[in-house]
Structure formats: C-alpha cells, structure tokens
Design a protein around this motif. Structure first.
Motif, mmCIF file in Angstrom:
data_model
loop_
_atom_site.group_PDB
_atom_site.id
_atom_site.type_symbol
_atom_site.label_atom_id
_atom_site.label_comp_id
_atom_site.label_asym_id
_atom_site.label_seq_id
_atom_site.Cartn_x
_atom_site.Cartn_y
_atom_site.Cartn_z
ATOM 1 N N ASN A 78 7.272 -2.863 -1.521
ATOM 2 C CA ASN A 78 6.166 -3.281 -2.372
ATOM 3 C C ASN A 78 5.293 -2.069 -2.676
ATOM 4 O O ASN A 78 5.641 -0.935 -2.345
ATOM 5 C CB ASN A 78 5.381 -4.456 -1.764
ATOM 6 N N THR A 79 4.161 -2.286 -3.316
ATOM 7 C CA THR A 79 3.395 -1.178 -3.883
ATOM 8 C C THR A 79 2.677 -0.315 -2.848
ATOM 9 O O THR A 79 2.175 0.737 -3.190
ATOM 10 C CB THR A 79 2.352 -1.706 -4.884
ATOM 11 N N LEU A 93 11.308 3.565 4.515
ATOM 12 C CA LEU A 93 10.007 3.243 3.942
ATOM 13 C C LEU A 93 8.926 3.432 4.994
ATOM 14 O O LEU A 93 9.121 3.090 6.167
ATOM 15 C CB LEU A 93 9.978 1.798 3.437
ATOM 16 N N ALA A 94 7.790 3.964 4.571
ATOM 17 C CA ALA A 94 6.640 4.171 5.455
ATOM 18 C C ALA A 94 5.396 3.590 4.810
ATOM 19 O O ALA A 94 5.325 3.421 3.585
ATOM 20 C CB ALA A 94 6.453 5.664 5.734
ATOM 21 N N ALA A 95 4.398 3.279 5.634
ATOM 22 C CA ALA A 95 3.156 2.686 5.143
ATOM 23 C C ALA A 95 2.346 3.718 4.359
ATOM 24 O O ALA A 95 2.122 4.833 4.823
ATOM 25 C CB ALA A 95 2.332 2.156 6.307
ATOM 26 N N GLN A 163 6.222 -6.794 3.009
ATOM 27 C CA GLN A 163 4.877 -6.686 2.451
ATOM 28 C C GLN A 163 3.998 -5.842 3.365
ATOM 29 O O GLN A 163 4.176 -5.839 4.580
ATOM 30 C CB GLN A 163 4.222 -8.060 2.318
ATOM 31 N N LEU A 164 3.071 -5.140 2.757
ATOM 32 C CA LEU A 164 2.015 -4.468 3.504
ATOM 33 C C LEU A 164 0.694 -4.926 2.898
ATOM 34 O O LEU A 164 0.341 -4.538 1.787
ATOM 35 C CB LEU A 164 2.155 -2.945 3.424
ATOM 36 N N LEU A 165 -0.001 -5.793 3.633
ATOM 37 C CA LEU A 165 -1.231 -6.386 3.120
ATOM 38 C C LEU A 165 -2.434 -5.568 3.571
ATOM 39 O O LEU A 165 -2.609 -5.336 4.774
ATOM 40 C CB LEU A 165 -1.377 -7.820 3.626
ATOM 41 N N PRO A 166 -3.284 -5.141 2.654
ATOM 42 C CA PRO A 166 -4.484 -4.390 3.050
ATOM 43 C C PRO A 166 -5.490 -5.301 3.739
ATOM 44 O O PRO A 166 -5.524 -6.512 3.495
ATOM 45 C CB PRO A 166 -5.030 -3.876 1.717
ATOM 46 N N TYR A 167 -6.306 -4.731 4.597
ATOM 47 C CA TYR A 167 -7.372 -5.502 5.242
ATOM 48 C C TYR A 167 -8.486 -5.739 4.226
ATOM 49 O O TYR A 167 -8.980 -4.805 3.605
ATOM 50 C CB TYR A 167 -7.909 -4.749 6.457
ATOM 51 N N LYS A 168 -8.885 -6.999 4.080
ATOM 52 C CA LYS A 168 -9.880 -7.365 3.072
ATOM 53 C C LYS A 168 -11.239 -7.710 3.673
ATOM 54 O O LYS A 168 -12.265 -7.486 3.050
ATOM 55 C CB LYS A 168 -9.357 -8.550 2.251
#
Length: 343
Positions: A78-79, A93-95, A163-168
């Motif tokens: 993902n992006t 793949l890396a974060a 998926q890598l979800l950002p902290y919101k």
C-alpha cells in the motif's frame, strides 16, 4: 534452455550462476541465475572465460522471476511502504512511516497455497517503526506461468494484502479513580505510567482528573473529557476489579458507551474493559492495575490499534487467548516476541 554465443546474449536470462575465481582474491558469483544480460556484461563474461552461455528460451506463456515478483509486490503493497530493488525474483517491503501493520491472513494463505511463489510477513496488528521490514516476497522457480500469476492477481482483488495504518489519535484524557487517591491517602502513580506510554506514540494528555469511586462523577468526567476537552481517547484507571466498591465499569456503561468487552484472555490484563462512545466511536478504556506495574499488558496490545482508529471487536479480543500469556522475560523484547500474536 539453449546455448548461444556470449556476444549475442544481451537481453537473455542466465540459467545458472557464473562464478569468477581469482586465487587469493575472490571466489564468488559474478552473475546469478536469472540475471538479464546487459551490454556492459559482455566484456566481464568473456574475461571469466564464458564465450557461450546457457540461457532461457523466450516463451510468451511464461514470466521471468523478476517480472512475476513485481506482481506479488503489487498484491501486497500500500502507499505507506517502501520496496527494495527486485533481485532474483525477490522484493522486500519496509515501513515508510510509524504505524499499525495489518495482514489479510486469508488472502496471504491463498497466495502461499498456489505453489511456486511465497509471501512471508511479520505478525499483523503490531506496531512498527519507519524502516522496519514488513515482508519478503519471492518467486521460487526462474520462470513461472503467466496464467498462474494472473489468477493470483484476480483472486486477491484490488485491495492490498498488507496495510500500514498511520496513528490518528493525538489527544487523550486520563481519569484516575479511587477514594484512596481522591482523598490523598496514596499518590497517583498510575497516570505517570500512562503519560510515558502515550508519549511513545506522540499522544498529548489534554485532560486528567482524580475522582472518587462514584459512578455518576466518573461518567460525567468521561463526557467532559470528550465533549468539552476534545479528548479522542479516555483512559480510566482504578476501580476495575470485582470488589463492591469498584465502580468504574458501571460508570463507563452509564455514559451510553458501547461495551465491546469487560475482560480479556490476556495476562497481565484480564480485567480490561474496552468501549466506544458516541457517533465518533471515541475509545473509552478501563485499565486494570497491572498496567501500572507490569512491563507489557493488554493495554500495549490494544493501544496501537486504537490509535490507528482500527476498531477492535469482541471476537478479536477472544482470539488473544492464544499468545496472550506474557512470559515476563528478564529482558523484554516486545513486540519482537510471541505476546499478543493471536489476533
């Protein structure tokens, strides 16, 4: 495969490693199996005595391992992920940022069941830092059927497998409950622990209160924290056991919050409560006393998901039973351990 003159090999795919041996200097592969010969490679190949090469014959029904690896990478990525250069049918793949890493386990098993290809990931639902390795993909043979890769792509669909979800969530409130703290008989040592844990995720503590064991006061403070102070998450400490005067679970329920679970199959952390308040689904948690003194607990497992606004279900909490026992290692390596890897 076929044998061709080295000078005619540009664009061809090598069938095996080619090794250079220089006494006292090197003995290693100059080119690996699967390498696509480039014009600048010809002098090097001739210098190691390779006037002819075994190369793969072109087949419109087959894909080179590097081209197939590109498809696997596209299925996963993902992006918020960085990819390594493709090499020997492999891409990692890396974060690209800190966040919560998630894996679609069903589709991961689907890909790996096809054979001749593989995707290996770290556990899902775990926090990662920018630069952390997330997965490796690889095509096993040198060439693979185009139809097989197309079938895998179709079955996996358009959504990335990873998926890598950002902290919101960036603002939190802490409500310390208990008559012993409220009346100053003991010092509140719970809130500083939470402040430290929240700071790891750059979360600001915008509201904190010390409250007596009165459900109406606790419920009112929860609403104040959310509706007036702008808290995006509320943490309630104290009053979480089954003693008659422990009223925090009742207070959370009385706010109208949707209770996901009171209790979790995790040690430390069995008396944990998770709920969501209002239309915005603001997380309201009741934290057991172990969070104050144990290195890692249920709170450490749930917090990254909450901060990423990834709603946690009762079934997911139930699944934590396998792997939900912290071994209290002398040197804590969490999250690089088995604790909480059941969901």
């Amino acid at each position: 495969m076929k044998l061709i003159r080295t000078e005619d090999a540009v664009g061809s795919v090598l069938c095996h490693d080619l090794t250079q041996i220089i006494k006292g200097v090197t003995k290693d592969a100059v080119f690996r199996k699967g390498h696509v010969v480039q014009p600048e490679d010809i002098p090097v190949l001739l210098s190691i005595g390779k006037e002819h090469l075994y190369v793969w014959e072109a087949d419109e029904n087959m894909l080179h391992e590097n081209d197939a690896a590109r498809i696997l990478c596209d299925i996963c990525k993902n992006t918020m992920m960085d990819e390594s250069p493709v090499k020997e049918g492999k891409i990692e793949l890396a974060a690209a940022a800190d966040g919560l890493f998630k894996v679609d386990g069903a589709r991961l098993r689907l890909v790996n069941s096809f054979g001749q290809m593989m995707i290996a990931t770290r556990h899902g639902n775990t926090p990662v830092k920018k630069g952390d390795k997330l997965c490796g993909t690889r095509i096993i043979p040198l060439v693979i059927e185009k139809e097989k890769m197309q079938r895998v792509r179709e079955l996996c669909g358009d959504e990335p497998l990873l998926q890598l979800l950002p902290y919101k969530i960036k603002k939190a409130a802490v409500l310390a409950t208990g008559s012993e703290v409220f009346h100053g008989r003991i010092k509140d040592t719970f809130t500083p622990v939470l402040e430290e844990k929240l700071a790891e995720f750059n979360v600001e503590l915008v509201y904190k209160q010390v409250l007596d064991d009165k459900p109406e006061q606790i419920a009112a403070a929860i609403k104040t924290a959310i509706e007036e102070k702008g808290a995006e998450m509320v943490l309630c400490t104290g009053g979480m056991s089954v003693d008659p005067d422990d009223r925090t679970p009742l207070a959370i329920k009385n706010t109208g919050a949707r209770i996901v679970s009171y209790g979790a199959p995790v040690l430390p952390g069995a008396m944990f409560l998770l709920s969501y308040y209002g239309e915005k689904q603001v997380p309201v948690m009741g934290l057991p006393g172990c969070v104050m003194y144990a290195k890692r607990t249920i709170f450490d497992l749930v917090l990254p998901r909450v901060l990423a606004c990834d709603l946690v279900t009762a079934d997911e909490l139930a699944a934590l039973g396998e792997g939900g026992l912290c071994l209290n290692c002398a040197v804590c390596t969490y999250p690089a351990c088995g604790f909480g890897k059941g969901w």
